[in-house]
Design a protein around this motif. Structure first.
Motif, PDB file in Angstrom:
ATOM      1  N   GLY A  97      36.330  41.321  57.226  1.00 23.33           N
ATOM      2  CA  GLY A  97      36.481  42.436  56.304  1.00 23.33           C
ATOM      3  C   GLY A  97      37.357  42.090  55.109  1.00 23.33           C
ATOM      4  O   GLY A  97      37.047  42.451  53.962  1.00 23.33           O
ATOM      5  N   LEU A  98      38.450  41.370  55.348  1.00 23.45           N
ATOM      6  CA  LEU A  98      39.312  40.947  54.249  1.00 23.45           C
ATOM      7  C   LEU A  98      38.582  39.983  53.323  1.00 23.45           C
ATOM      8  O   LEU A  98      38.773  40.012  52.095  1.00 23.45           O
ATOM      9  N   TYR A  99      37.742  39.139  53.878  1.00 25.19           N
ATOM     10  CA  TYR A  99      36.949  38.226  53.050  1.00 25.19           C
ATOM     11  C   TYR A  99      35.984  39.004  52.154  1.00 25.19           C
ATOM     12  O   TYR A  99      35.780  38.641  50.984  1.00 25.19           O
ATOM     13  N   VAL A 100      35.394  40.078  52.675  1.00 27.62           N
ATOM     14  CA  VAL A 100      34.483  40.896  51.866  1.00 27.62           C
ATOM     15  C   VAL A 100      35.229  41.536  50.707  1.00 27.62           C
ATOM     16  O   VAL A 100      34.750  41.551  49.558  1.00 27.62           O
ATOM     17  N   TRP A 101      36.430  42.056  50.968  1.00 29.23           N
ATOM     18  CA  TRP A 101      37.223  42.643  49.889  1.00 29.23           C
ATOM     19  C   TRP A 101      37.608  41.592  48.851  1.00 29.23           C
ATOM     20  O   TRP A 101      37.542  41.840  47.646  1.00 29.23           O
ATOM     21  N   TYR A 102      38.036  40.439  49.315  1.00 31.61           N
ATOM     22  CA  TYR A 102      38.438  39.384  48.386  1.00 31.61           C
ATOM     23  C   TYR A 102      37.249  38.918  47.548  1.00 31.61           C
ATOM     24  O   TYR A 102      37.386  38.670  46.339  1.00 31.61           O
ATOM     25  N   SER A 103      36.083  38.783  48.165  1.00 36.58           N
ATOM     26  CA  SER A 103      34.895  38.344  47.431  1.00 36.58           C
ATOM     27  C   SER A 103      34.481  39.374  46.396  1.00 36.58           C
ATOM     28  O   SER A 103      34.091  39.020  45.271  1.00 36.58           O
ATOM     29  N   SER A 104      34.561  40.654  46.750  1.00 39.03           N
ATOM     30  CA  SER A 104      34.207  41.689  45.783  1.00 39.03           C
ATOM     31  C   SER A 104      35.200  41.735  44.627  1.00 39.03           C
ATOM     32  O   SER A 104      34.832  42.021  43.483  1.00 39.03           O
ATOM     33  N   ALA A 105      36.480  41.424  44.912  1.00 38.85           N
ATOM     34  CA  ALA A 105      37.473  41.395  43.836  1.00 38.85           C
ATOM     35  C   ALA A 105      37.174  40.275  42.847  1.00 38.85           C
ATOM     36  O   ALA A 105      37.385  40.432  41.630  1.00 38.85           O
ATOM     37  N   LEU A 106      36.662  39.143  43.332  1.00 41.77           N
ATOM     38  CA  LEU A 106      36.378  38.013  42.451  1.00 41.77           C
ATOM     39  C   LEU A 106      35.034  38.158  41.754  1.00 41.77           C
ATOM     40  O   LEU A 106      34.911  37.896  40.552  1.00 41.77           O
ATOM     41  N   SER A 107      34.012  38.570  42.503  1.00 43.49           N
ATOM     42  CA  SER A 107      32.655  38.590  41.940  1.00 43.49           C
ATOM     43  C   SER A 107      32.366  39.848  41.127  1.00 43.49           C
ATOM     44  O   SER A 107      31.659  39.782  40.119  1.00 43.49           O
ATOM     45  N   GLN A 108      32.904  40.977  41.562  1.00 40.98           N
ATOM     46  CA  GLN A 108      32.609  42.240  40.896  1.00 40.98           C
ATOM     47  C   GLN A 108      33.738  42.724  39.994  1.00 40.98           C
ATOM     48  O   GLN A 108      33.645  43.798  39.400  1.00 40.98           O
ATOM     49  N   GLY A 109      34.819  41.952  39.899  1.00 43.35           N
ATOM     50  CA  GLY A 109      35.917  42.330  39.024  1.00 43.35           C
ATOM     51  C   GLY A 109      36.612  43.606  39.452  1.00 43.35           C
ATOM     52  O   GLY A 109      36.879  44.491  38.624  1.00 43.35           O
ATOM     53  N   ARG A 110      36.942  43.713  40.735  1.00 40.93           N
ATOM     54  CA  ARG A 110      37.621  44.903  41.261  1.00 40.93           C
ATOM     55  C   ARG A 110      39.009  44.493  41.745  1.00 40.93           C
ATOM     56  O   ARG A 110      39.193  44.098  42.901  1.00 40.93           O
ATOM     57  N   PRO A 111      40.017  44.556  40.911  1.00 41.67           N
ATOM     58  CA  PRO A 111      41.360  44.104  41.309  1.00 41.67           C
ATOM     59  C   PRO A 111      41.969  44.952  42.417  1.00 41.67           C
ATOM     60  O   PRO A 111      42.844  44.477  43.140  1.00 41.67           O
ATOM     61  N   GLU A 112      41.524  46.205  42.561  1.00 41.76           N
ATOM     62  CA  GLU A 112      42.071  47.023  43.652  1.00 41.76           C
ATOM     63  C   GLU A 112      41.688  46.460  45.014  1.00 41.76           C
ATOM     64  O   GLU A 112      42.438  46.580  45.982  1.00 41.76           O
ATOM     65  N   ASP A 113      40.527  45.811  45.100  1.00 41.12           N
ATOM     66  CA  ASP A 113      40.139  45.174  46.358  1.00 41.12           C
ATOM     67  C   ASP A 113      41.004  43.954  46.655  1.00 41.12           C
ATOM     68  O   ASP A 113      41.242  43.616  47.818  1.00 41.12           O
ATOM     69  N   TYR A 114      41.481  43.284  45.618  1.00 38.45           N
ATOM     70  CA  TYR A 114      42.376  42.144  45.827  1.00 38.45           C
ATOM     71  C   TYR A 114      43.696  42.619  46.436  1.00 38.45           C
ATOM     72  O   TYR A 114      44.227  41.985  47.358  1.00 38.45           O
ATOM     73  N   LEU A 115      44.206  43.741  45.951  1.00 40.39           N
ATOM     74  CA  LEU A 115      45.432  44.290  46.524  1.00 40.39           C
ATOM     75  C   LEU A 115      45.198  44.744  47.964  1.00 40.39           C
ATOM     76  O   LEU A 115      46.066  44.564  48.834  1.00 40.39           O
ATOM     77  N   LEU A 116      44.027  45.309  48.240  1.00 42.94           N
ATOM     78  CA  LEU A 116      43.697  45.688  49.617  1.00 42.94           C
ATOM     79  C   LEU A 116      43.666  44.463  50.530  1.00 42.94           C
ATOM     80  O   LEU A 116      44.136  44.514  51.676  1.00 42.94           O
ATOM     81  N   ALA A 117      43.110  43.349  50.029  1.00 49.00           N
ATOM     82  CA  ALA A 117      43.051  42.129  50.837  1.00 49.00           C
ATOM     83  C   ALA A 117      44.445  41.591  51.127  1.00 49.00           C
ATOM     84  O   ALA A 117      44.724  41.107  52.230  1.00 49.00           O
ATOM     85  N   VAL A 118      45.358  41.687  50.146  1.00 44.70           N
ATOM     86  CA  VAL A 118      46.723  41.187  50.339  1.00 44.70           C
ATOM     87  C   VAL A 118      47.455  42.036  51.375  1.00 44.70           C
ATOM     88  O   VAL A 118      48.065  41.515  52.330  1.00 44.70           O
ATOM     89  N   VAL A 119      47.418  43.361  51.215  1.00 40.33           N
ATOM     90  CA  VAL A 119      48.119  44.246  52.155  1.00 40.33           C
ATOM     91  C   VAL A 119      47.468  44.169  53.541  1.00 40.33           C
ATOM     92  O   VAL A 119      48.162  44.167  54.570  1.00 40.33           O
ATOM     93  N   GLY A 120      46.151  44.096  53.594  1.00 38.69           N
ATOM     94  CA  GLY A 120      45.466  43.969  54.882  1.00 38.69           C
ATOM     95  C   GLY A 120      45.802  42.680  55.601  1.00 38.69           C
ATOM     96  O   GLY A 120      45.900  42.643  56.834  1.00 38.69           O
TER      97      GLY A 120
END
Length: 312
Positions: A260-283
């Motif tokens: 699940g964290l990998y999915v959030w991180y990938s969406s942050a990089l590919s789709q330009g969603r920085p909020e998902d990057y923060l979710l991946a860090v806290v998760g």
């Protein structure tokens, strides 16, 4: 008048001068080499400590930042304000609490799977050590062969087998492979040879106890440190497992936390969603906490288990 004749004086032998033992010039090099070796070991341990704690420190500090501070400040510096509580609320409420679902899945995969794998591994190791049956050493050679095969290399064959029996994209497709732990069988045989005396087993057999009762009532309590050590090894391995769930699962509700964290991180990089990057860090920070808690709760057992066989 009598004259007394004195006996001739005995010549005094000169006392030899004290000869100081030659100075052992080898002591200084030995002391210096010992000092250098201690310094080298200390430096290596300090380097290993920094290597281990630096990512955790970065993770902890980054989890307290807002999205702006996360990308605008140094990774090892605090942000303007502490946003840890707000970040945790956002983590647990995103996607209708999907992170909690992933965390529960991981607890089931790793907790229940490692517990059953430890039971099976200890039973098999005990049998290889204490019981006599045909082909024992050849079967144990196959176990050692399984230890040398990396888990990543088995992901595709396991996927093909799961596809044949209809377990792809199911809970059992990830759970069942975690029950097989060849390294745990090897460790259990070592622990059995170190902790369980043959005389105790013979006394139990003389009293009329069967083999299953001897294992449950006599052998298993004596090998408890080894059981906990095997459980922790497999628990950590399943908790950190990534490639097998990636191959086996497509339903997000069945994901473990790593996937699940990998999915959030990938969406942050590919789709330009920085909020998902923060979710991946806290998760990631939250996912480390159960591992630390389990190790701290069971440290009394695994410390003694890791030194098994060191003193006879």
């Amino acid at each position: 008048m009598t004259t007394s004749v004195r006996p001739p004086a005995t010549p005094r032998t000169p006392t030899p001068a004290r000869v100081r033992p030659p100075r052992d010039r080898r002591r200084a090099p030995r002391r210096s080499s010992a000092f250098l070796s201690r310094t080298g070991v200390t430096a290596l341990l300090a380097l290993a400590t920094v290597y281990t704690l630096a990512p955790l420190t970065w993770l902890l500090l980054s989890s307290t930042k807002s999205r702006t501070d996360l990308f605008g400040t140094n990774g090892f510096a605090l942000g303007d304000d502490i946003h840890l509580g707000q970040n945790l609320r956002h983590l647990f409420t995103t996607g209708d609490g999907v992170y909690l679902r992933w965390l529960l899945n991981t607890v089931l995969y790793a907790g229940v799977g490692a517990l059953l794998a430890a039971v099976f591994g200890v039973a098999a190791g005990y049998a290889f050590d204490k019981l006599a049956f045909p082909g024992k050493e050849r079967l144990f050679s196959l176990v050692l062969l399984g230890v040398m095969v990396p888990a990543t290399a088995l992901a595709i064959p396991l996927y093909l087998l799961a596809a044949e029996v209809g377990l792809v994209n199911t809970f059992w497709g990830v759970f069942l492979p975690g029950l097989v732990f060849p390294f745990g069988v090897y460790l259990a045989r070592v622990f059995s040879a170190s902790y369980i005396p043959d005389e105790v087993l013979e006394a139990a057999r003389m009293d009329g106890a069967g083999e299953f009762r001897i294992f449950c009532r006599v052998a298993l309590p004596m090998i408890a440190p080894g059981f906990v050590t095997i459980f922790l090894f497999q628990f950590t391995q399943i908790w950190n497992s990534f490639f097998l769930p990636l191959v086996m699962l497509s339903d997000k509700d069945l994901y473990p936390v790593n996937l699940g964290l990998y999915v959030w991180y990938s969406s942050a990089l590919s789709q330009g969603r920085p909020e998902d990057y923060l979710l991946a860090v806290v998760g990631s920070l939250v996912s480390v906490a159960p591992l630390i808690a389990v190790f701290l709760m069971l440290q009394r057992f695994w410390k003694s288990g890791m030194t098994a066989g060191a003193v006879k």
